[in-house]
Design a protein around this motif. Sequence first.
Motif, mmCIF file in Angstrom:
data_model
loop_
_atom_site.group_PDB
_atom_site.id
_atom_site.type_symbol
_atom_site.label_atom_id
_atom_site.label_comp_id
_atom_site.label_asym_id
_atom_site.label_seq_id
_atom_site.Cartn_x
_atom_site.Cartn_y
_atom_site.Cartn_z
ATOM 1 N N THR A 125 5.331 7.226 -7.790
ATOM 2 C CA THR A 125 3.949 6.883 -8.002
ATOM 3 C C THR A 125 3.822 5.584 -7.549
ATOM 4 O O THR A 125 4.739 4.593 -7.858
ATOM 5 C CB THR A 125 3.502 7.236 -9.422
ATOM 6 N N LEU A 126 2.567 5.126 -7.168
ATOM 7 C CA LEU A 126 2.130 3.846 -6.769
ATOM 8 C C LEU A 126 1.492 3.132 -7.578
ATOM 9 O O LEU A 126 0.153 3.425 -7.690
ATOM 10 C CB LEU A 126 1.589 3.903 -5.345
ATOM 11 N N SER A 142 0.883 -1.061 0.043
ATOM 12 C CA SER A 142 0.112 -0.070 -0.029
ATOM 13 C C SER A 142 0.733 1.089 0.021
ATOM 14 O O SER A 142 2.285 1.069 -0.067
ATOM 15 C CB SER A 142 -0.876 0.168 1.172
ATOM 16 N N ASP A 143 0.324 2.491 0.346
ATOM 17 C CA ASP A 143 0.819 3.635 0.314
ATOM 18 C C ASP A 143 1.614 3.722 1.715
ATOM 19 O O ASP A 143 0.888 2.933 2.471
ATOM 20 C CB ASP A 143 0.018 4.766 -0.053
ATOM 21 N N VAL A 201 -3.980 2.554 3.716
ATOM 22 C CA VAL A 201 -2.360 3.046 4.111
ATOM 23 C C VAL A 201 -2.103 1.853 5.291
ATOM 24 O O VAL A 201 -2.938 1.921 6.252
ATOM 25 C CB VAL A 201 -2.384 4.392 4.432
ATOM 26 N N TYR A 251 -2.624 -4.889 -4.087
ATOM 27 C CA TYR A 251 -2.506 -3.722 -3.646
ATOM 28 C C TYR A 251 -3.912 -3.534 -2.543
ATOM 29 O O TYR A 251 -5.055 -3.743 -2.853
ATOM 30 C CB TYR A 251 -2.866 -2.759 -4.815
ATOM 31 N N LEU A 301 1.575 11.727 1.978
ATOM 32 C CA LEU A 301 1.501 10.181 1.365
ATOM 33 C C LEU A 301 2.728 10.093 0.389
ATOM 34 O O LEU A 301 3.242 11.142 -0.139
ATOM 35 C CB LEU A 301 0.277 9.563 0.574
ATOM 36 N N ARG A 302 3.619 9.029 0.783
ATOM 37 C CA ARG A 302 4.890 8.747 -0.178
ATOM 38 C C ARG A 302 4.451 9.078 -1.622
ATOM 39 O O ARG A 302 5.285 9.652 -2.354
ATOM 40 C CB ARG A 302 5.148 7.364 0.217
ATOM 41 N N SER A 303 3.527 8.486 -2.072
ATOM 42 C CA SER A 303 3.300 8.603 -3.539
ATOM 43 C C SER A 303 2.886 10.256 -3.997
ATOM 44 O O SER A 303 3.000 10.359 -5.327
ATOM 45 C CB SER A 303 1.884 7.550 -3.746
#
Length: 247
Positions: free
Chosen positions: A137-138, A115-116, A196, A192, A129-131
């Motif tokens: 990008t995730l 996940s993110d 989170v 996926y 969020l990391r993305s």
Amino acid sequence: MPTVSIITITYNAEQFLERTIQSLVAQQAIDYEYIIVDGASKDGTLDIVGNYEQYVTRWVSEPDKGLYDAMNKGLALATGKYVWFMNAGDELHDTQTLPNLLARIKATQADVYYSDALYVRNDGTTVGLRSKVTPHTLPQQLTWRDMALGMKVCHQAFVAKRAIAPDYPTNNLSADLDWEIRCLKAAKTIEYLPFVLCKYLVGGLSVQQHRRSLTDRFKVLVTHFGLMTTLWNHWRIIQRANRFSRK
């Protein structure tokens, strides 16, 4: 056998370990084990472990050869069907994170879940969020080939079946990238998660030793994608970073 083994690596982590443990204690789930691998801390880390010992399935404190040597010890101690690394300072995202993960595992039995991740600072404030706050990008249909431009998934947002999880190379600061790629190569089903998994504490070992981390990342990518492809992809990484910084 528990469904999930959650593993925390510590060394002189008294400042951050309690937040990690508390995020686990708050979960509305019991089908897991919790393992702490400590590198012979000299501060109050073990006092914190002692305060929460009823929630810790197994713990060990002894000198090691670095972060990834300790992670390999955690893998060796794990008995769960899945392994999930949540290091000192990182947290499960909210109280329903583990129940939601366990529900998906029961329903689908995938080899890998991801996940993110929500980035947080030392003081607990969020970065994002990391993305969204990094160029990574995730993808929602992840394969190992998606790692050609670097680590698409935060390590603490990546849960793998123990049966496909290899040992980490202990002499490479990007060993977590290598580990994810190898897990993805071995996986038949990858899922996926639309929620989170973790709060990730920014400023880890690879950030502290950034130049060597980049060199080690290059070595990992050459191993899996070849030299010429990796050289081309590093030009693409630079271009992507420039576009992201302007945006």
